[in-house]
Write a protein that holds these residues in place. Structure first.
Motif, short mmCIF file in Angstrom:
data_model
loop_
_atom_site.label_atom_id
_atom_site.label_comp_id
_atom_site.label_asym_id
_atom_site.label_seq_id
_atom_site.Cartn_x
_atom_site.Cartn_y
_atom_site.Cartn_z
N CYS B 207 0.95 -1.29 0.06
CA CYS B 207 -0.07 -0.17 -0.01
C CYS B 207 0.95 1.14 -0.07
O CYS B 207 0.61 2.27 -0.61
CB CYS B 207 -0.82 -0.13 1.27
N ASN B 211 0.63 3.81 -2.99
CA ASN B 211 -0.02 5.04 -2.68
C ASN B 211 1.00 6.07 -2.28
O ASN B 211 0.22 7.15 -2.22
CB ASN B 211 -1.19 4.82 -1.71
N CYS B 328 -6.90 4.79 3.30
CA CYS B 328 -7.39 3.94 2.34
C CYS B 328 -8.22 4.37 1.17
O CYS B 328 -9.18 4.73 1.76
CB CYS B 328 -7.55 2.62 2.82
N CYS B 331 -7.62 1.83 -3.36
CA CYS B 331 -6.95 2.15 -4.70
C CYS B 331 -7.87 2.59 -5.79
O CYS B 331 -7.83 1.96 -6.70
CB CYS B 331 -6.13 0.76 -5.02
N CYS B 346 -2.70 -4.32 -1.94
CA CYS B 346 -2.53 -5.17 -0.81
C CYS B 346 -3.19 -6.47 -1.09
O CYS B 346 -2.33 -7.51 -0.61
CB CYS B 346 -3.20 -4.37 0.39
S1 SF4 Z 1 -7.04 -1.03 -0.94
FE1 SF4 Z 1 -5.13 -1.95 0.07
S2 SF4 Z 1 -3.44 -0.99 -1.17
FE2 SF4 Z 1 -5.51 0.21 -1.78
S3 SF4 Z 1 -5.35 1.87 -0.52
FE3 SF4 Z 1 -6.67 0.35 0.67
S4 SF4 Z 1 -5.15 -0.60 1.87
FE4 SF4 Z 1 -3.86 0.42 0.54
#
Ligand code: SF4
Ligand code: SF4
Ligand code: SF4
Lengths: 508, 443
Positions: B207, B211, B328, B331, B346
């Motif tokens: 992550c 990000n 989060c 994504c 992730c």
């Molecule tokens: S989905 Fe997973 S990788 Fe994507 S922003 Fe959320 S925690 Fe991070």
């Protein structure tokens, strides 16, 4: 029953500025500058980098801290002023009228400082306008939007109220007021017609009613809702939160009013106009309010400990181990003891002690407010997350202290300035001050009639002989606002002392 | 008489898809006064015992016992979804009228029939069309007004009392909560198997790389804890992204509408262009997933390469600028990119396949499939009782309130990331630094 208000002496500060006053202006001004420096530093460095605020959750920080605590505190203080003044109008409590104006001005400043502390707490204050742009949409769900609405309303109402109550006076006194402030008075008098007096009186009465009704809505409603509606932080949730917050607010407000009134009384030698009896009464009210605050604390602690759900239990228990909690409680208890004692033994009553005690009360309430905000965030959420995340740690750093103490200084600065613009005691018979034949209107400080007059009025009080010569009812058109020679040394000292004691209290 | 309708219809939604997706939890949510048959019983299961008890009860009142028994039996059928509200009311209308002299329940004859409960209407209007996750005990069956509804009406009341006229003009706007995007029936979410998770922290690292998040900021965090199970110490691991709640408390409190729920696919996002950094969302979220940006990414990240703006042009992707709230995003840049839609960093990185990302409303999605295949496993939603209706479903046992945080087996340092708790509080943490993850002195 209201004591005779001597208009001449009320108007004097508008024309005569003492060295002490300038000294105070400089001190407060420098302190305000320091606030600005600290704020610019915070803006450039970034909130989360230069302050001790942090994110809760994995970072084990506290996102809302001293700023939000101070915001709630200022909101509370804002009530005292206007509530006293509105009560004077609505219930015709004439004996409190001499302190009404001071109290009203305090409200406006306190509201401003509440807003300032919110701004300090923003990550991106440059965008604060967004809250107003979005208000029509957010008002349906965001407690902060309700807050903005009620605070704005409160500010508008109190400003309107002050302005309306000033108009008659300013109009009548216009020839006696400093000419160089003309534009300000013109704004206050916009569209004034002498015939409006009666109407205005009615309007102010209704305004006062509205303001009194708003007090519980703001401090007992919207502000506690800001916290209480959030299920995520157990420490903020509680059915008694509203009433207890209202009581705390009124307590700190009363304490602040006492401090400011006492400061003015000393600084300008108004002991005869603001009688000691007024302060005695205020101290009795303060005693009751402090008692109520203590009662709510006991209530809080007891319900938080006795068979409470585990996470509430933890918060309460931790609170009991914090020195800050005992500082606040100790402060309240000591203050109450003194205040109650003076009721039984009136000869123990002393205004300097009362001011100190009020300072202690105000600080204790600030302390309690900050604890209220921070405690919940240190052990946030509900199990299992409460124990899975690290417990938060927080103590405000110098940037936060600078900004919050700075907001107190700004209020002082505001008073120092405003007392040079408007009469700080309501003058009901303002007209007479202009129309009466004034033999002393000629030049020359030592006109015998002035000396005699002054001597009688100041009645051997603090600034006795200095005040005699100080009185200088010069024709406003030619008066020199910065004529300070040799005047009011005593006056400046007392102001300095009062505000000093207030600020050192804050430092602790 | 159990003709108290609305509560019962709500359960209907849950039980229907429930039949194909594994065992229902063992009746924990059931009112203790009801026969404890779990969620899957039918009225056929009501035995003689039940009838005897019903009869005993009913004989103490003046009305017809037979009718009472029939009514209760059918009411339970109604509750189970075997019978529609309409049929139920219709079936006994004549008898009820005869016995009680009045029957005001809506039937076709009486007219004015809307058989939709207020809860249904609420859900339909917010496009969360049905409870997608049978088998997860949830509070969504409640019929008292949802928080969304309550806040809207309170806000409206507030507005009305504050500025009566203005509120009148804006009445029409009352339906636009903090939501954006066109209505859709997709609700992205995850099924996360805590029993599979080995706390390798690769999801957290992925992550961060994806990000470009700040040093010490973890949008994905893995809880590691021990539990004392009757003298035996067991370790548990629970990854925690934002829950992308269906009733996200963070959006309600936002004073700028910057935090919003994207209706197209249920993502909860922050508009980086309008957020003022007031941190209200952060204190209002019970999961502790928000962090105000310091704009200091670590070198572990190559920089954010996805699109910062989403399909509607809102700036919501990657790490926010300084002083703006971040968390989060599921994504979001991947969800808006046709090649990567339906994936998250992730999930991809997880070596043991513990994270399953997809549309919780689609029975064929990865998480729904996984839930179906593992129907025998216990499952839970985190802090479900708070009512945020999270869209992460965990498989395995929920950590108890006595779970003790631990530091292993892998640490954030192992992967070159800062320990989270040191961050933000570094100047004040004096004693707690060394076991920062084992904080929670309250335990
Ligand atoms: S989905 Fe997973 S990788 Fe994507 S922003 Fe959320 S925690 Fe991070
Ligand atoms: S987990 Fe928190 S931040 Fe995420 S949607 Fe739910 S309330 Fe909002
Ligand atoms: S920090 Fe930003 S997103 Fe969060 S509530 Fe405040 S304005 Fe909204």
């Amino acid at each position: 029953m209201s004591p005779d208000i001597d208009g001449e002496r009320v108007l004097r500060p508008l024309h005569n500025t003492t060295k002490g006053h300038f000294a105070l202006l400089v001190v407060f001004g420098l302190a305000a500058l320091w606030l600005l420096v600290a704020w610019v530093y915070q803006l450039r460095g970034g909130m989360m980098t230069v302050t001790n605020l942090g994110d809760w959750g994995t970072a084990g920080g506290v996102p809302w801290g001293l700023y939000i605590g101070a915001f709630v505190w200022w909101i509370g203080i804002a009530h005292g002023g206007i509530a006293i003044s509105a009560a004077v109008t609505v219930f015709k409590i004439e004996r409190f009228r001499p302190i009404a104006r001071i109290a009203e001005v305090l409200t406006v400043f306190a509201l401003g400082m509440a807003a300032a502390n919110i701004v300090f707490s923003l990550g991106r204050p440059d965008r604060i306008f967004n809250t107003i742009v979005q208000w029509p949409l957010t008002v349906y769900h965001s407690p902060l939007a309700w807050d903005i609405a009620v605070i704005t309303l409160y500010l508008v109402l109190s400003l309107t109220y002050i302005t309306l109550s000033l108009r008659d006076e300013i109009y009548a006194l216009r020839p006696r007021l400093p000419w160089w402030l003309g534009p300000i008075y013109s704004v206050i008098l916009l569209g004034y017609r002498p015939a409006e007096s009666e109407k205005v009186e009615q309007i102010t009465w209704w305004l006062a009613v509205a303001i009194l009704a708003l007090v519980p809505l703001l401090s007992g409603g919207v502000v506690p809702w800001l916290f209480g509606l959030i299920a995520a932080q157990p420490g903020w949730f509680g059915a008694a939160a509203g009433p207890s917050m209202l009581v705390e607010s009124l307590t700190s407000a009363m304490a602040f009013v006492i401090i400011v009134v006492a400061a003015f009384r000393y600084a300008y030698g108004w002991e005869d106009m603001i009688e000691e009896a007024i302060l005695v009464d205020l101290s009795k009210v303060l005693a009751l309010l402090v008692l109520a605050t203590i009662w709510f604390v006991i209530h809080d602690v007891l319900t938080g400990l006795y068979l409470a759900p585990a996470h509430i239990d933890v918060i309460t228990e931790t609170m009991l181990t914090l020195p800050f909690f005992w500082l606040a409680i100790g402060g309240l208890l000591v203050s109450f003891t003194y205040l109650a004692a003076t009721v039984l033994r009136p000869d123990w009553f002393s205004i300097p002690v009362l001011v100190v005690v009020s300072g202690v009360v105000a600080i204790s309430i600030l302390n309690k407010k900050v604890m209220f905000i921070v405690e919940g965030l240190m052990h946030p959420s509900v199990p299992p997350l409460t124990n899975l995340y690290p417990a938060g740690e927080y103590f405000p750093n110098w940037v936060e202290w600078s900004l919050v103490l700075g907001s107190i200084v700004l209020v002082g600065l505001g008073f120092v300035i405003v007392s040079k613009i408007i009469p700080m005691i309501e003058l009901e018979d303002a007209g007479e001050l202009v129309d009466e034949p004034r033999s002393s209107r000629t030049d020359g400080d030592s006109s015998p009639d002035v000396a005699a007059d002054g001597g009688v009025l100041s009645g051997g009080k603090l600034n006795g002989s200095a005040a005699d010569t100080e009185r200088q009812p010069v024709n406003s058109a030619i008066s020199d606002p910065v004529d300070t020679t040799g005047r009011g040394v005593a006056e400046s000292d007392t102001v300095g002392l009062d505000s000093d004691s207030a600020t050192t209290e804050e430092d602790r | 008489m159990s003709t108290d309708g609305d509560e019962t219809t709500a359960r209907q939604d849950e039980s229907v898809p429930g039949h194909d997706e594994g065992p229902e939890p063992d009746g924990e949510g059931v009112d203790p006064g009801m026969p404890d048959l779990g969620y899957t019983w039918t009225t056929g299961d009501l035995d003689d015992d039940w009838e005897t008890r019903a009869r005993q009860k009913l004989e103490t009142v003046d009305f017809d016992t037979e009718l009472g028994v029939e009514l209760s039996r059918d009411a339970m059928a109604l509750a189970q979804g075997e019978l529609s509200r309409e049929t139920f009311n219709e079936k006994h209308h004549a008898d009820v009228h005869e016995e009680f002299g009045v029957d005001e329940r809506p039937t076709r004859e009486v007219g004015a029939v809307t058989y939709e409960s207020s809860a249904d209407a609420q859900r339909a209007s917010t496009s969360e069309s049905d409870e997608p996750l049978p088998g997860v005990p949830t509070s969504s069956g409640r019929t008292f007004p949802s928080r969304r509804g309550l806040l809207k009406s309170m806000g409206a009341a507030g507005a009305a009392s504050v500025t009566a006229g203005l509120a009148g003009c804006m009445d029409g706007l009352a339906d636009t909560g903090p939501e954006r995007g066109e209505a859709g029936d997709v609700q992205f979410g995850m099924a996360i198997d805590t029993d599979r998770c080995i706390a390798c922290m690769l999801c957290a690292e992925a992550c961060k790389r994806e990000n470009d998040t700040d040093a010490g900021t973890h949008w994905m965090h893995v809880f590691r804890y021990e539990e004392d199970e009757y003298g035996e110490v067991e370790e548990g691991y629970m990854p925690r992204p934002c829950q992308h709640c269906s009733e996200p408390s963070c959006t309600y409190v936002c004073p700028t509408q910057a935090r919003f729920k994207r209706n197209d696919d249920g993502l909860v996002l922050t508009d980086y262009d309008t957020c003022i950094g007031c941190k209200y969302c952060e204190v209002a979220c019970p999961y502790g997933v928000n962090s105000l940006s310091k704009d200091e990414p670590t070198d572990i990240s190559p920089g954010f390469t996805g699109s910062e703006t989403d399909r509607h042009g809102n700036t919501v992707g990657g790490t926010p600028p300084e002083g703006i709230m971040g968390k989060c995003t599921f994504c979001v840049h991947r969800q808006d990119d046709s090649a990567q839609r339906g994936t998250t960093a992730c999930e991809e990185e997880c070596p043991v396949d513990a994270i399953h990302f997809g549309d919780m409303n689609d029975p064929d999605s990865k998480p729904r499939q996984y839930l179906r295949e593992n129907r025998q496993e216990a499952r839970f939603k985190l802090l479900d009782e708070i009512g945020n209706e999270p869209n992460i479903v965990y498989l395995g046992d929920e950590p108890s309130k006595d779970a003790d945080p631990i530091d292993g087996p892998y640490t954030y340092e192992d992967l070159g990331m800062e320990r989270p708790a040191e961050d933000g509080a570094d100047e004040v943490v004096a004693d707690g630094t060394d076991d920062s993850n084992a904080g929670g002195e309250g335990s």
